[in-house]
Design a protein around this motif. Structure first.
Motif, PDB file in Angstrom:
ATOM      1  N   TYR A  42      35.354   4.969   3.280  1.00  0.00           N
ATOM      2  CA  TYR A  42      34.358   3.923   3.077  1.00  0.00           C
ATOM      3  C   TYR A  42      34.907   2.862   2.136  1.00  0.00           C
ATOM      4  O   TYR A  42      35.741   3.142   1.272  1.00  0.00           O
ATOM      5  N   TRP A  56      36.839  10.837  11.522  1.00  0.00           N
ATOM      6  CA  TRP A  56      37.852  11.718  12.125  1.00  0.00           C
ATOM      7  C   TRP A  56      39.265  11.366  11.602  1.00  0.00           C
ATOM      8  O   TRP A  56      40.240  11.453  12.351  1.00  0.00           O
ATOM      9  N   GLN A  95      35.615  10.974   2.128  1.00  0.00           N
ATOM     10  CA  GLN A  95      34.503  11.938   2.205  1.00  0.00           C
ATOM     11  C   GLN A  95      34.858  13.000   3.224  1.00  0.00           C
ATOM     12  O   GLN A  95      35.309  12.696   4.327  1.00  0.00           O
ATOM     13  N   TYR A  97      33.389  15.974   5.694  1.00  0.00           N
ATOM     14  CA  TYR A  97      32.165  16.460   6.321  1.00  0.00           C
ATOM     15  C   TYR A  97      32.446  17.747   7.085  1.00  0.00           C
ATOM     16  O   TYR A  97      31.760  18.096   8.043  1.00  0.00           O
TER      17      TYR A  97
ATOM     18  N   ASP B  98      23.437  10.151   9.537  1.00  0.00           N
ATOM     19  CA  ASP B  98      24.557  11.021   9.898  1.00  0.00           C
ATOM     20  C   ASP B  98      24.511  11.156  11.418  1.00  0.00           C
ATOM     21  O   ASP B  98      23.515  11.623  11.947  1.00  0.00           O
ATOM     22  N   LEU B 105      29.503  15.584  17.484  1.00  0.00           N
ATOM     23  CA  LEU B 105      29.799  15.968  16.112  1.00  0.00           C
ATOM     24  C   LEU B 105      29.741  14.739  15.209  1.00  0.00           C
ATOM     25  O   LEU B 105      29.991  13.620  15.635  1.00  0.00           O
ATOM     26  N   GLY B 106      29.433  14.961  13.954  1.00  0.00           N
ATOM     27  CA  GLY B 106      29.408  13.858  13.004  1.00  0.00           C
ATOM     28  C   GLY B 106      29.517  14.404  11.599  1.00  0.00           C
ATOM     29  O   GLY B 106      30.110  15.458  11.383  1.00  0.00           O
ATOM     30  N   GLY B 107      28.886  13.678  10.675  1.00  0.00           N
ATOM     31  CA  GLY B 107      28.922  14.097   9.281  1.00  0.00           C
ATOM     32  C   GLY B 107      29.266  12.950   8.356  1.00  0.00           C
ATOM     33  O   GLY B 107      29.164  13.084   7.145  1.00  0.00           O
ATOM     34  N   TRP B 108      29.713  11.837   8.951  1.00  0.00           N
ATOM     35  CA  TRP B 108      29.909  10.651   8.125  1.00  0.00           C
ATOM     36  C   TRP B 108      28.580   9.911   8.043  1.00  0.00           C
ATOM     37  O   TRP B 108      27.583  10.332   8.627  1.00  0.00           O
TER      38      TRP B 108
END
Lengths: 113, 122
Positions: A42, A56, A95, A97, B98, B105-108
């Motif tokens: 970010y 990713w 970050q 995840y 999110d 899929l994600g998470g950001w």
């Protein structure tokens, strides 16, 4: 928790030059079953929320200039700005995840030399 | 284009309860997960919690005993409550999407709300 450590804490680069920011995770964020690296980058400018640049580990978000690129392995990642522009002055965060709690690096402040 | 607009009380006294709400406009609410993240003055980002429209939640263990995240699907809104606040809870609080869905899929986090400055006085 996965600890994310960025280096350096601050960085001064001349306009048009390359800027490199590193991020290291305390454990791998590579999920072997899908070979995906659960890492995002970010950009945050003063008084604004963070802006997603990359997810990713290397997929650039739509609209993000192609001078921004991400790379890395399971624990060591890099954000590269190939040719620094004045508008790139900001704080950059990585970050993970891979697992909750989601965690961020402490931030790297990028300035113009 | 999805937009998040957040609001809530900005000045609290120690021991009071922080209450914030985030409204989602212009996109699907039910597909995604929704998170709260905070940033103390001059410091980095801390993820607090996330919720799905189904009510499924995840919490940061460091705050779990004091945090409740909830959702109102009829209004496309989600909310945060943080009890027994102290000066250490002074921060800018952000809501964010999110992109994790059943198929993706994600998470950001993208996009983010504008942020709410919350100050706790002793």
């Amino acid at each position: 928790d996965i600890v994310m450590t960025q280096s350096p804490d601050s960085l001064a680069v001349s306009l048009g030059e390359r800027a490199t920011i590193n991020c290291k995770s305390s454990q791998s964020v590579l999920y072997s079953s899908n070979n995906k690296k659960y890492l995002a980058w970010y950009q945050q400018k003063p008084g604004q929320p963070p802006k997603l640049l990359i997810y990713w580990a290397s997929t650039r978000e739509s609209g993000v200039p192609d001078r921004f690129s991400g790379s890395g392995s399971g624990t060591d990642f890099t954000l590269t700005i190939s040719s620094l522009q004045a508008e790139d002055v900001a704080v950059y965060y990585c970050q993970q995840y891979y697992i909750t709690p989601f965690t961020f690096g402490q931030g790297t402040k990028l300035e113009i030399k | 284009q999805v937009q998040l607009q957040q609001w809530g009380a900005g000045l609290l006294k120690a021991s009071e309860t922080l209450s914030l709400t985030c409204a989602v406009y212009g996109g699907s609410f039910n597909d995604y997960h929704w998170s709260w993240i905070r940033q103390p003055p001059g410091k980095g980002l801390e993820w607090i919690a996330r919720i799905h429209h189904s009510g499924s939640t995840n919490y940061n263990p460091s705050l779990k005993s004091r945090v409740t995240i909830s959702v109102d699907t009829s209004k496309n809104q989600f909310s945060l409550k943080l009890t027994s606040v102290t000066a250490a809870d002074t921060a800018v609080y952000f809501c964010a999407r999110d992109p994790t869905t059943a198929e993706q899929l994600g998470g950001w986090f993208d996009p983010w709300g504008q942020g709410t400055v919350v100050t706790v006085s002793s």
